[in-house]
Design a protein around this motif. Structure first.
Motif, PDB file in Angstrom:
ATOM      1  N   GLY A  49      41.225 -71.198 142.303  1.00 57.52           N
ATOM      2  CA  GLY A  49      40.302 -71.560 141.181  1.00 57.52           C
ATOM      3  C   GLY A  49      38.921 -70.683 141.363  1.00 57.52           C
ATOM      4  O   GLY A  49      38.096 -70.552 140.552  1.00 57.52           O
ATOM      5  N   SER A  50      39.009 -70.084 142.488  1.00 55.31           N
ATOM      6  CA  SER A  50      37.539 -69.136 142.692  1.00 55.31           C
ATOM      7  C   SER A  50      37.893 -68.234 143.884  1.00 55.31           C
ATOM      8  O   SER A  50      38.613 -68.627 144.757  1.00 55.31           O
ATOM      9  CB  SER A  50      36.323 -69.912 142.877  1.00 55.31           C
ATOM     10  OG  SER A  50      36.282 -70.468 144.170  1.00 55.31           O
ATOM     11  N   TYR A  51      37.132 -67.133 144.003  1.00 54.79           N
ATOM     12  CA  TYR A  51      37.170 -66.370 144.849  1.00 54.79           C
ATOM     13  C   TYR A  51      36.488 -66.679 146.024  1.00 54.79           C
ATOM     14  O   TYR A  51      36.846 -66.911 147.462  1.00 54.79           O
ATOM     15  CB  TYR A  51      36.861 -64.958 144.681  1.00 54.79           C
ATOM     16  CG  TYR A  51      37.732 -64.091 143.818  1.00 54.79           C
ATOM     17  CD1 TYR A  51      38.946 -63.702 144.281  1.00 54.79           C
ATOM     18  CD2 TYR A  51      37.377 -63.874 142.606  1.00 54.79           C
ATOM     19  CE1 TYR A  51      39.908 -62.960 143.576  1.00 54.79           C
ATOM     20  CE2 TYR A  51      38.291 -63.248 141.544  1.00 54.79           C
ATOM     21  CZ  TYR A  51      39.610 -62.813 142.393  1.00 54.79           C
ATOM     22  OH  TYR A  51      40.452 -62.240 141.293  1.00 54.79           O
ATOM     23  N   GLU A  52      35.603 -67.589 145.774  1.00 56.47           N
ATOM     24  CA  GLU A  52      34.610 -68.317 147.003  1.00 56.47           C
ATOM     25  C   GLU A  52      35.262 -69.259 147.807  1.00 56.47           C
ATOM     26  O   GLU A  52      35.226 -69.283 149.066  1.00 56.47           O
ATOM     27  CB  GLU A  52      33.425 -68.969 146.322  1.00 56.47           C
ATOM     28  CG  GLU A  52      32.380 -69.602 147.151  1.00 56.47           C
ATOM     29  CD  GLU A  52      31.244 -70.359 146.560  1.00 56.47           C
ATOM     30  OE1 GLU A  52      30.301 -70.716 147.281  1.00 56.47           O
ATOM     31  OE2 GLU A  52      31.288 -70.400 145.409  1.00 56.47           O
ATOM     32  N   ALA A  53      36.353 -70.126 147.004  1.00 54.34           N
ATOM     33  CA  ALA A  53      37.245 -70.878 147.739  1.00 54.34           C
ATOM     34  C   ALA A  53      38.117 -70.170 149.042  1.00 54.34           C
ATOM     35  O   ALA A  53      38.562 -70.866 149.727  1.00 54.34           O
ATOM     36  CB  ALA A  53      38.179 -71.548 146.877  1.00 54.34           C
ATOM     37  N   LEU A  54      38.228 -69.162 148.522  1.00 53.66           N
ATOM     38  CA  LEU A  54      39.018 -68.143 149.567  1.00 53.66           C
ATOM     39  C   LEU A  54      38.279 -67.456 150.744  1.00 53.66           C
ATOM     40  O   LEU A  54      38.698 -66.792 151.564  1.00 53.66           O
ATOM     41  CB  LEU A  54      39.834 -67.031 148.786  1.00 53.66           C
ATOM     42  CG  LEU A  54      40.933 -67.504 147.811  1.00 53.66           C
ATOM     43  CD1 LEU A  54      41.352 -66.834 146.997  1.00 53.66           C
ATOM     44  CD2 LEU A  54      42.174 -68.158 148.583  1.00 53.66           C
ATOM     45  N   PHE A  55      36.927 -67.237 150.520  1.00 54.94           N
ATOM     46  CA  PHE A  55      36.157 -66.543 151.480  1.00 54.94           C
ATOM     47  C   PHE A  55      35.525 -67.447 152.697  1.00 54.94           C
ATOM     48  O   PHE A  55      35.047 -68.619 152.883  1.00 54.94           O
ATOM     49  CB  PHE A  55      34.641 -66.329 150.485  1.00 54.94           C
ATOM     50  CG  PHE A  55      33.863 -65.317 151.069  1.00 54.94           C
ATOM     51  CD1 PHE A  55      34.183 -64.016 151.119  1.00 54.94           C
ATOM     52  CD2 PHE A  55      32.648 -65.833 151.878  1.00 54.94           C
ATOM     53  CE1 PHE A  55      33.140 -63.046 151.939  1.00 54.94           C
ATOM     54  CE2 PHE A  55      31.955 -64.874 152.607  1.00 54.94           C
ATOM     55  CZ  PHE A  55      32.219 -63.631 152.675  1.00 54.94           C
ATOM     56  N   SER A  56      35.574 -66.558 153.883  1.00 55.21           N
ATOM     57  CA  SER A  56      35.224 -67.417 155.010  1.00 55.21           C
ATOM     58  C   SER A  56      33.728 -66.899 155.349  1.00 55.21           C
ATOM     59  O   SER A  56      33.600 -65.693 155.773  1.00 55.21           O
ATOM     60  CB  SER A  56      36.259 -66.727 156.287  1.00 55.21           C
ATOM     61  OG  SER A  56      35.693 -67.213 157.454  1.00 55.21           O
ATOM     62  N   ARG A  57      32.979 -67.838 155.453  1.00 55.84           N
ATOM     63  CA  ARG A  57      31.545 -67.393 156.053  1.00 55.84           C
ATOM     64  C   ARG A  57      31.494 -67.590 157.352  1.00 55.84           C
ATOM     65  O   ARG A  57      30.551 -67.384 157.809  1.00 55.84           O
ATOM     66  CB  ARG A  57      30.564 -68.828 155.477  1.00 55.84           C
ATOM     67  CG  ARG A  57      30.356 -68.558 153.939  1.00 55.84           C
ATOM     68  CD  ARG A  57      29.617 -69.644 153.214  1.00 55.84           C
ATOM     69  NE  ARG A  57      29.271 -69.364 152.044  1.00 55.84           N
ATOM     70  CZ  ARG A  57      29.830 -69.521 150.949  1.00 55.84           C
ATOM     71  NH1 ARG A  57      31.019 -70.082 151.152  1.00 55.84           N
ATOM     72  NH2 ARG A  57      29.368 -69.204 149.949  1.00 55.84           N
ATOM     73  N   ARG A  58      32.641 -67.766 157.893  1.00 57.49           N
ATOM     74  CA  ARG A  58      32.821 -67.788 159.464  1.00 57.49           C
ATOM     75  C   ARG A  58      32.952 -66.540 160.063  1.00 57.49           C
ATOM     76  O   ARG A  58      33.058 -66.235 161.302  1.00 57.49           O
ATOM     77  CB  ARG A  58      33.654 -68.527 160.253  1.00 57.49           C
ATOM     78  CG  ARG A  58      33.540 -70.055 159.884  1.00 57.49           C
ATOM     79  CD  ARG A  58      34.868 -70.958 160.191  1.00 57.49           C
ATOM     80  NE  ARG A  58      34.272 -72.098 160.854  1.00 57.49           N
ATOM     81  CZ  ARG A  58      35.391 -72.987 161.511  1.00 57.49           C
ATOM     82  NH1 ARG A  58      36.740 -72.618 161.166  1.00 57.49           N
ATOM     83  NH2 ARG A  58      34.797 -73.848 162.041  1.00 57.49           N
ATOM     84  N   ALA A  59      33.335 -65.404 159.134  1.00 62.09           N
ATOM     85  CA  ALA A  59      33.544 -64.210 159.612  1.00 62.09           C
ATOM     86  C   ALA A  59      32.501 -63.454 160.220  1.00 62.09           C
ATOM     87  O   ALA A  59      31.239 -63.723 159.789  1.00 62.09           O
ATOM     88  CB  ALA A  59      34.037 -63.333 158.595  1.00 62.09           C
ATOM     89  N   ARG A  60      32.713 -62.651 161.343  1.00 59.70           N
ATOM     90  CA  ARG A  60      31.674 -61.968 162.158  1.00 59.70           C
ATOM     91  C   ARG A  60      30.705 -61.352 161.386  1.00 59.70           C
ATOM     92  O   ARG A  60      29.483 -61.040 161.243  1.00 59.70           O
ATOM     93  CB  ARG A  60      32.025 -61.413 163.234  1.00 59.70           C
ATOM     94  CG  ARG A  60      31.051 -60.746 164.274  1.00 59.70           C
ATOM     95  CD  ARG A  60      31.873 -60.034 165.331  1.00 59.70           C
ATOM     96  NE  ARG A  60      32.954 -59.436 165.131  1.00 59.70           N
ATOM     97  CZ  ARG A  60      32.956 -57.980 164.888  1.00 59.70           C
ATOM     98  NH1 ARG A  60      31.981 -57.470 164.856  1.00 59.70           N
ATOM     99  NH2 ARG A  60      34.373 -57.284 164.304  1.00 59.70           N
ATOM    100  N   LEU A  61      31.416 -60.588 160.443  1.00 59.26           N
ATOM    101  CA  LEU A  61      30.773 -59.626 159.570  1.00 59.26           C
ATOM    102  C   LEU A  61      29.658 -60.311 158.511  1.00 59.26           C
ATOM    103  O   LEU A  61      28.834 -59.662 157.749  1.00 59.26           O
ATOM    104  CB  LEU A  61      31.841 -58.722 158.843  1.00 59.26           C
ATOM    105  CG  LEU A  61      32.628 -57.681 159.500  1.00 59.26           C
ATOM    106  CD1 LEU A  61      33.551 -57.149 158.557  1.00 59.26           C
ATOM    107  CD2 LEU A  61      31.535 -56.705 160.269  1.00 59.26           C
ATOM    108  N   TYR A  62      30.224 -61.397 158.249  1.00 60.51           N
ATOM    109  CA  TYR A  62      29.199 -62.273 157.300  1.00 60.51           C
ATOM    110  C   TYR A  62      27.824 -62.233 157.548  1.00 60.51           C
ATOM    111  O   TYR A  62      26.945 -61.933 156.991  1.00 60.51           O
ATOM    112  CB  TYR A  62      29.747 -63.687 156.975  1.00 60.51           C
ATOM    113  CG  TYR A  62      28.964 -64.593 156.185  1.00 60.51           C
ATOM    114  CD1 TYR A  62      28.885 -64.264 154.700  1.00 60.51           C
ATOM    115  CD2 TYR A  62      28.367 -65.491 156.358  1.00 60.51           C
ATOM    116  CE1 TYR A  62      28.274 -64.854 153.839  1.00 60.51           C
ATOM    117  CE2 TYR A  62      27.610 -66.411 155.629  1.00 60.51           C
ATOM    118  CZ  TYR A  62      27.857 -66.098 154.378  1.00 60.51           C
ATOM    119  OH  TYR A  62      26.865 -66.908 153.309  1.00 60.51           O
ATOM    120  N   ARG A  63      27.473 -62.419 158.997  1.00 63.96           N
ATOM    121  CA  ARG A  63      26.205 -62.374 159.476  1.00 63.96           C
ATOM    122  C   ARG A  63      25.664 -61.065 159.800  1.00 63.96           C
ATOM    123  O   ARG A  63      24.702 -60.570 159.524  1.00 63.96           O
ATOM    124  CB  ARG A  63      26.110 -63.479 160.633  1.00 63.96           C
ATOM    125  CG  ARG A  63      26.029 -64.935 160.266  1.00 63.96           C
ATOM    126  CD  ARG A  63      25.536 -65.561 161.253  1.00 63.96           C
ATOM    127  NE  ARG A  63      25.365 -66.918 160.958  1.00 63.96           N
ATOM    128  CZ  ARG A  63      24.736 -67.697 160.073  1.00 63.96           C
ATOM    129  NH1 ARG A  63      23.889 -67.223 159.530  1.00 63.96           N
ATOM    130  NH2 ARG A  63      25.016 -69.089 159.825  1.00 63.96           N
TER     131      ARG A  63
END
Length: 117
Positions: A49-63
């Protein structure tokens, strides 16, 4: 389609795959060894239903990339996931027209019930 997108170097993914005890009908793709294609990601998004649902905010690169300080759009989520495999929330389990994203106990239990139900 019966498919799992995972990371072989991720202990949590390995534990979940072992717990799921998937039938041979499932294709298992290590996203570090075989990158996710645009088409594969679009298939996942159609189910999720969205790309956001598939996105990991825990990824090191996120920060590291200071993405936590930005307002991200669906297009941003899609591009980030295609740019680097760690942005995909793992594992992603597709059982025909059902998708299970991530490693929460509830998600894993639902995937197990769907696969072996």
């Amino acid at each position: 389609m019966k498919k799992v997108y995972h990371l072989s170097s991720c202990n949590t993914c390995q534990k979940i795959l072992k717990e799921l005890n998937l039938p041979d009908s499932f294709e298992i793709q290590d996203i570090k060894e075989e990158e996710i294609t645009k088409e594969q990601l679009e298939e996942m998004e159609a189910l999720a239903g969205s790309y956001e649902a598939l996105f990991s905010r825990r990824a090191r690169l996120y920060r590291e990339r200071e993405l936590n300080k930005k307002e991200l759009s669906e297009a941003d989520y899609k591009e980030l996931i295609l740019d680097h495999y760690t942005f995909l929330k793992r594992p992603v389990i597709i059982n025909n027209d059902e998708i299970f994203i991530g490693n929460s106990k509830k998600t894993v239990a639902a995937a197990k019930a769907a696969v072996h139900g």
